[in-house]
Design a protein around this motif. Structure first.
Motif, PDB file in Angstrom:
ATOM      1  N   HIS A   1       0.833  -1.205   0.000  1.00 47.84           N
ATOM      2  CA  HIS A   1       0.000   0.000   0.000  1.00 47.84           C
ATOM      3  C   HIS A   1       0.867   1.255   0.000  1.00 47.84           C
ATOM      4  N   THR A   2       1.740   1.345   1.004  1.00 48.27           N
ATOM      5  CA  THR A   2       2.746   2.405   1.039  1.00 48.27           C
ATOM      6  C   THR A   2       4.061   1.746   1.426  1.00 48.27           C
ATOM      7  N   ASP A   3       5.073   2.535   1.671  1.00 49.55           N
ATOM      8  CA  ASP A   3       6.390   1.991   2.014  1.00 49.55           C
ATOM      9  C   ASP A   3       6.303   1.027   3.194  1.00 49.55           C
ATOM     10  N   LYS A   4       6.489  -0.263   2.937  1.00 44.45           N
ATOM     11  CA  LYS A   4       6.504  -1.349   3.918  1.00 44.45           C
ATOM     12  C   LYS A   4       5.143  -1.629   4.570  1.00 44.45           C
ATOM     13  N   LEU A   5       4.122  -0.876   4.233  1.00 47.69           N
ATOM     14  CA  LEU A   5       2.794  -1.140   4.789  1.00 47.69           C
ATOM     15  C   LEU A   5       1.944  -1.855   3.744  1.00 47.69           C
ATOM     16  N   TYR A   6       1.364  -2.958   4.166  1.00 52.37           N
ATOM     17  CA  TYR A   6       0.496  -3.744   3.293  1.00 52.37           C
ATOM     18  C   TYR A   6      -0.946  -3.636   3.788  1.00 52.37           C
ATOM     19  N   LYS A   7      -1.870  -3.933   2.888  1.00 54.40           N
ATOM     20  CA  LYS A   7      -3.270  -4.067   3.291  1.00 54.40           C
ATOM     21  C   LYS A   7      -3.802  -5.369   2.714  1.00 54.40           C
ATOM     22  N   THR A   8      -4.576  -6.087   3.533  1.00 54.49           N
ATOM     23  CA  THR A   8      -5.182  -7.312   3.015  1.00 54.49           C
ATOM     24  C   THR A   8      -6.107  -6.922   1.866  1.00 54.49           C
ATOM     25  N   ILE A   9      -6.078  -7.723   0.808  1.00 51.78           N
ATOM     26  CA  ILE A   9      -6.747  -7.325  -0.430  1.00 51.78           C
ATOM     27  C   ILE A   9      -8.257  -7.207  -0.259  1.00 51.78           C
ATOM     28  N   VAL A  10      -8.842  -8.097   0.530  1.00 54.09           N
ATOM     29  CA  VAL A  10     -10.295  -8.096   0.654  1.00 54.09           C
ATOM     30  C   VAL A  10     -10.793  -7.111   1.717  1.00 54.09           C
ATOM     31  N   MET A  11     -10.263  -7.219   2.945  1.00 55.08           N
ATOM     32  CA  MET A  11     -10.790  -6.413   4.048  1.00 55.08           C
ATOM     33  C   MET A  11     -10.043  -5.104   4.258  1.00 55.08           C
ATOM     34  N   LYS A  12      -8.960  -4.892   3.498  1.00 54.51           N
ATOM     35  CA  LYS A  12      -8.168  -3.657   3.594  1.00 54.51           C
ATOM     36  C   LYS A  12      -7.617  -3.416   5.003  1.00 54.51           C
ATOM     37  N   LYS A  13      -7.260  -4.499   5.695  1.00 55.51           N
ATOM     38  CA  LYS A  13      -6.679  -4.358   7.038  1.00 55.51           C
ATOM     39  C   LYS A  13      -5.183  -4.095   6.911  1.00 55.51           C
ATOM     40  N   PRO A  14      -4.652  -3.084   7.616  1.00 47.70           N
ATOM     41  CA  PRO A  14      -3.209  -2.827   7.568  1.00 47.70           C
ATOM     42  C   PRO A  14      -2.423  -3.964   8.224  1.00 47.70           C
ATOM     43  N   VAL A  15      -1.430  -4.471   7.537  1.00 43.68           N
ATOM     44  CA  VAL A  15      -0.574  -5.540   8.056  1.00 43.68           C
ATOM     45  C   VAL A  15       0.866  -5.250   7.640  1.00 43.68           C
ATOM     46  N   THR A  16       1.801  -5.836   8.353  1.00 40.50           N
ATOM     47  CA  THR A  16       3.211  -5.663   7.996  1.00 40.50           C
ATOM     48  C   THR A  16       3.902  -7.019   7.967  1.00 40.50           C
TER      49      THR A  16
ATOM     50  N   VAL B   1      -0.121 -12.675  13.204  1.00 46.54           N
ATOM     51  CA  VAL B   1       0.231 -12.681  14.623  1.00 46.54           C
ATOM     52  C   VAL B   1       0.125 -11.251  15.126  1.00 46.54           C
ATOM     53  N   LYS B   2      -0.668 -11.059  16.174  1.00 43.19           N
ATOM     54  CA  LYS B   2      -0.865  -9.706  16.680  1.00 43.19           C
ATOM     55  C   LYS B   2      -0.086  -9.503  17.966  1.00 43.19           C
ATOM     56  N   THR B   3       0.858  -8.575  17.931  1.00 42.20           N
ATOM     57  CA  THR B   3       1.555  -8.121  19.144  1.00 42.20           C
ATOM     58  C   THR B   3       1.386  -6.602  19.164  1.00 42.20           C
ATOM     59  N   SER B   4       2.473  -5.858  18.981  1.00 42.95           N
ATOM     60  CA  SER B   4       2.339  -4.398  18.888  1.00 42.95           C
ATOM     61  C   SER B   4       1.705  -4.001  17.558  1.00 42.95           C
ATOM     62  N   LYS B   5       1.946  -4.811  16.511  1.00 40.14           N
ATOM     63  CA  LYS B   5       1.338  -4.612  15.196  1.00 40.14           C
ATOM     64  C   LYS B   5       0.710  -5.926  14.751  1.00 40.14           C
ATOM     65  N   CYS B   6       0.052  -5.872  13.604  1.00 33.21           N
ATOM     66  CA  CYS B   6      -0.502  -7.097  13.026  1.00 33.21           C
ATOM     67  C   CYS B   6       0.482  -7.591  11.966  1.00 33.21           C
ATOM     68  N   TYR B   7       1.179  -8.672  12.282  1.00 33.36           N
ATOM     69  CA  TYR B   7       2.256  -9.160  11.415  1.00 33.36           C
ATOM     70  C   TYR B   7       1.798 -10.351  10.568  1.00 33.36           C
ATOM     71  N   MET B   8       2.241 -10.357   9.313  1.00 32.23           N
ATOM     72  CA  MET B   8       2.061 -11.541   8.456  1.00 32.23           C
ATOM     73  C   MET B   8       3.249 -12.471   8.674  1.00 32.23           C
ATOM     74  N   ARG B   9       2.965 -13.773   8.844  1.00 34.82           N
ATOM     75  CA  ARG B   9       4.046 -14.750   9.000  1.00 34.82           C
ATOM     76  C   ARG B   9       3.948 -15.813   7.920  1.00 34.82           C
ATOM     77  N   ASP B  10       5.095 -16.393   7.574  1.00 40.64           N
ATOM     78  CA  ASP B  10       5.179 -17.425   6.532  1.00 40.64           C
ATOM     79  C   ASP B  10       4.590 -16.860   5.233  1.00 40.64           C
ATOM     80  N   ILE B  11       5.384 -15.987   4.626  1.00 35.98           N
ATOM     81  CA  ILE B  11       4.926 -15.179   3.495  1.00 35.98           C
ATOM     82  C   ILE B  11       5.527 -15.690   2.191  1.00 35.98           C
ATOM     83  N   CYS B  12       4.766 -15.533   1.130  1.00 31.86           N
ATOM     84  CA  CYS B  12       5.193 -15.996  -0.183  1.00 31.86           C
ATOM     85  C   CYS B  12       4.836 -14.936  -1.217  1.00 31.86           C
TER      86      CYS B  12
END
Length: 661
Positions: free
Chosen positions: A588-603, A624-635
């Protein structure tokens, strides 16, 4: 000399058998044996509340066998956790003086230690569920004991309905009676009794010594640091052999804490006892798990750092102190956003008392709660059953495979909201696992998927890999993703570990990175030295290899073709997209992603091979949610694949496709 040794061995064995016999007679449940057998003999269903330390889990299946209540059929004793099923079976085999896998055995995912001679079978509730797909009436069994029922895992709750239905159908068809025995140290007895047709509740006294509860004076911002401080405070003040049990959330956290304890212990005064720090979590291989049960050496102290599997499933001798962080790691699913997240969350009051009780198994103890008394009062009283907060896609697939047609009428103890079912059905429709006519039913693909003891998305990936000709690689990746991380990042060698890992890193993502690690591991023939040098967890790698072998056997029964794609890894990434297209995100922007369907910010998670990269479109296995919402095991994936694989899904749901087209 030979004759002396041969005479000594039987004597030693005899002494061991006598010691075990004395131990069994000294358990609180022994005095209740005759009355218990008499009551259960007369009942179809019984609920047993056996206090902690009563011996219910190890002794009751033996009593049923010794008194012939099983009628020469199998006795199943289900456990919510793999570690409990394995260790308890080992203990009972020892008590019966038989080889494990003969009279007494266990069955857990990817590990079956039973034979045609087995009569007492400890198993995870998930394994009994899988058996019910092929045999809904569970005809191999005459007694099913549902142990640790209060934990209410998603499999346990489904199993309640399955065994209850099997019992009623066997009764209606005049078949051999199926006895159901529900066991726990603590539960809402009225709720359980009402669900199981007003089944009588039998109480067994246990051994619970007084435990002093100590609260934190103020809120702790860092529970890991607070836990370490408390460990060393106890170590300086308490006598040797007064062991400590620390509750933390997951493998990575536990391993780093164990490492830290060992490092600090090197610089302690010589007059203090030796400090032995050991981890305990579900993915730990059985041999490693058994280390925590060994007697503490003289002038030493054990510190067991564990997940919540030590709350009820296993009893560790010697524990005098419990340190309760007040948190655990759990999956939660939001059907509105379709997000399935693994996050650290607070425990319930019931769990807090379960943890506290671990300090009072053998003598008086102390529990240090790393939270204030007011924070304890604010906790929920009971844990919300997993089935009411998790993605039901696997459950729905299993129920349909068992022939359950009307999911909303299935006999759940606590029925999930309808939106959870609707979302699960929607996901299975998108995966082509089910079809809707007048009824909901499995497609041929869905039946294939149900044969795998995996998340349906991984099952779809494997089936597609067979079609695209990369099954060998995909089996490896799915196995590695199904165990705890095979990559280690020790806190004191973080930079070295990351630098060493660079040679495995793939710009295509974590799945190909894992494949590179596996290939290098195989080339090194799994040498321990290679694992240490490359910061690879050899134990987890061996677990993954065992899992791969079992998955390969399932594929063989389905007549799949074991082809390799060689260096064409795009086929692997496309296969992953077939299963995980719903978990897609775009830059979406520099290092910030959004899920394609729900437009949720993820990194991208910092541990990912793609952390420093900015691929335009990715899929992920989990959030995985800690301080941010992180995507894990990415392809990294080609956006065109998404529309090719699920055109209706993206056309219906994506408001603006400009970035994808």
């Amino acid at each position: 000399m030979a004759s002396t040794n041969s005479a000594t061995e039987p004597n030693s064995k005899r002494r061991k058998i006598d010691e075990i016999a004395v131990h069994r007679k000294n358990l609180p449940i022994f005095d209740a044996k005759e009355n218990l057998i008499q009551k259960v003999r007369q009942l179809n269903t019984a609920i047993i509340i056996g206090e902690t330390g009563s011996g219910k889990t190890t002794q009751i299946p033996q009593y049923f066998y010794e008194y012939g209540l099983n009628r020469n059929k199998l006795i199943a004793c289900t456990q919510p956790r793999r570690v409990a099923a394995v260790t308890i079976a080992q203990r009972v085999a020892q008590e019966k003086n038989v080889e494990l896998g003969k009279l007494v055995g266990y069955s857990v995912r990817f590990d079956d230690m039973t034979s045609s001679d087995t009569k007492i079978k400890y198993m995870t509730d998930g394994m009994l569920l899988r058996e019910a797909i092929l045999d809904p009436l569970l005809m191999k069994y005459s007694i099913v004991l549902l142990d640790e029922a209060h934990e209410r895992t998603i499999h346990t709750d489904v199993l309640f309905g399955i065994v209850k239905t099997a019992q009623q159908k066997r009764l209606n068809q005049n078949l051999l009676q199926l006895k159901i025995v529900v066991m726990s140290a603590t539960m809402d007895v009225d709720h359980f009794s009402n669900y199981f047709s007003n089944a009588p509740v039998l109480y067994i006294e246990g051994r619970q010594f007084p435990v002093q509860v100590m609260y934190a004076k103020q809120t702790q911002s860092d529970y890991l640091f607070a836990a370490l401080v408390t460990v060393f405070k106890i170590h300086k003040q308490a006598p040797p052999a007064h062991d400590i049990l620390v509750f933390l959330t997951g493998q990575e956290e536990i391993e780093s804490t164990v490492k830290c304890i060992k490092e600090v212990a090197k610089n302690l005064p010589a007059d203090l006892p030796q400090l032995i720090a050991q981890p305990l979590y579900a993915a730990l291989p059985s041999a490693q798990q058994l280390q925590v049960f060994k007697t503490t050496p003289k002038n030493a102290r054990k510190v067991i750092v564990s997940t919540n599997i030590a709350e009820t499933s296993v009893t560790i001798p010697g524990i005098k102190f419990v340190i309760d962080s007040g948190v655990l790691k759990a999956k939660t699913f939001n059907p509105k956003s379709s997000l399935d997240m693994l996050k650290v969350q607070k425990i319930s009051q019931a769990q807090a008392w379960q943890r506290t009780g671990r300090a009072g198994r053998e003598s008086d103890g102390t529990c240090y709660r790393l939270y204030t008394e007011s924070e304890y009062e604010a906790l929920t009283k009971n844990t919300i059953p997993e089935i009411q907060r998790c993605n039901l896609v696997s459950v729905v697939l299993q129920l349909l495979a068992m022939g359950v047609k009307d999911l909303m009428k299935f006999d759940f103890m606590d029925k999930p909201d309808s939106e959870y079912f609707e979302k699960a059905i929607e996901q299975l429709l998108l995966l082509d696992a089910v079809e809707k006519d007048s009824d909901l039913k499995l497609t041929s693909l869905g039946k294939q998927m149900a044969a795998f003891p995996l998340d349906p998305r991984f099952a779809k990936v494997i089936i597609k890999a067979n079609e695209l000709g990369c099954l060998e690689e995909v089996l490896t990746i799915v196995s590695l993703l199904s165990v705890e991380s095979v990559l280690q990042t020790p806190s004191n060698k973080r930079e070295q570990a990351l630098a060493t890992r660079q040679k495995f890193m793939s710009a295509e993502g974590d799945h190909i990175t894992l494949l590179n690690v596996y290939r290098a591991y195989k080339s090194a023939k799994g040498a321990q030295g290679w694992c240490v040098d490359n910061f690879v967890n050899g134990r987890n790698m061996k677990t993954a290899l065992d899992m791969r072998k079992q998955l390969r056997e399932i594929c063989a029964t389905q007549r799949m073709k074991f082809k390799s794609c060689g260096q064409d890894t795009s086929l692997i990434r496309k296969c992953m997209t077939y299963g995980f297209f719903m978990n897609s995100a775009e830059l979406h922007t520099d290092k910030l992603y959004k899920t394609i369907v729900m437009k949720k910010p993820v990194t991208i998670h910092p541990s990912s091979a793609l952390f420093q990269c900015k691929p335009g479109c990715v899929i992920y296995n989990e959030l995985v949610k800690t301080s941010k919402c992180y995507m894990r095991d990415i392809c990294q994936v080609d956006p065109d694949w998404l529309f090719e694989i699920a055109p209706a899904y993206f056309k219906r749901k994506v408001a603006s496709k400009s970035r994808l087209v």
